[in-house]
Design an enzyme around this catalytic site. Sequence first.
Site, mmCIF file in Angstrom:
data_model
loop_
_atom_site.group_PDB
_atom_site.id
_atom_site.type_symbol
_atom_site.label_atom_id
_atom_site.label_comp_id
_atom_site.label_asym_id
_atom_site.label_seq_id
_atom_site.Cartn_x
_atom_site.Cartn_y
_atom_site.Cartn_z
ATOM 1 C CG ASP A 206 -1.763 1.231 1.333
ATOM 2 O OD1 ASP A 206 -2.633 1.432 0.468
ATOM 3 O OD2 ASP A 206 -1.555 2.014 2.276
ATOM 4 C CD GLU B 189 -3.615 -2.253 -0.761
ATOM 5 O OE1 GLU B 189 -4.183 -1.152 -0.902
ATOM 6 O OE2 GLU B 189 -3.749 -2.969 0.263
#
Length: 227
Positions: free
Chosen positions: A41, A119
Site C-alpha cells: 500500500d 497490494e
Amino acid sequence: MKLLGELMEELPGELARQVFTHASWSERRSDSYDRLAFLGDSVLALAITTHLYPRLEAERFGAGRLTKIRAQAVSGASCRAVGERLGVAERLRDAAPRTAAPSTAVLVQTERVLASVVEAVIGACYLHAGYERTAAAVVEAFTPEVDGALDHPLDFKSTLQELLARRGEEVTYEVTEEDGPPHQRTFGVAAVVGGRTLGRGRGRSKKQAEQEAAREAVEQAVERAGG
C-alpha cells in the site's frame, strides 16, 4: 500491466505462496498476505505520487487536488480493476485449501480481498526486485486508473467514503457553527470518523463546507494509510 505481471512471475516460491494466502487459510496470520499488503500500500502510494508530481503543473494541481487524484487512482475499486487484469482471483482460487471451498468463491470476488492481494503483490515485488523496477511496473499497471482519476475525478466526499470503507469505517458530517445573516450564511462542518475529527471545512452552504471538510479528511486518511 505487462511489467507487473512479469515481476509477479519472478517471485520466489515462499513470497508467491504468501501473496495468495488468505488469513483464514493459515494458523499463523503472519503467513498470509496481510503484512505484504501493508507494505505494498505504501509502495503503491509513493510510486503514483512520484509519477504524478512532476507531470502536473503546480498552478492547477495543488497538494489537495493531487491527494484527491492519488486517492482515487489507488482506491479499492482501482486495485480490484488491476487485480482483475492480473488474474489474481484465479490465482487466489487455485491457492485456496480444499477445506475453504465453501467460502472461496465469494472470497475471491470481494473487492477488499482483491485489492489487498494486489497490494501484497506490489509489496512482494518490492522486496524481491527493489523499488525502481516495482514502481515502473506499478505506474504501467495503474495507468488506466490514473487517467480515469484525471479525466473523471470523484468528489471529495465519495473519495473519503471509498478510503474509509476499506477499513470498515464511516464518516459523519457535523455542523459546528453558523455565522452571518440568513442571506449570507457561512457554515462550519467537521468530518468525524470513529469519534475523531479528521477534517474541518467552511462554506456558503452545508454541502460546500462538507466538501472542504472531506478534502482535509482525505489527506488525513491517506497519511494514516501510508503510515
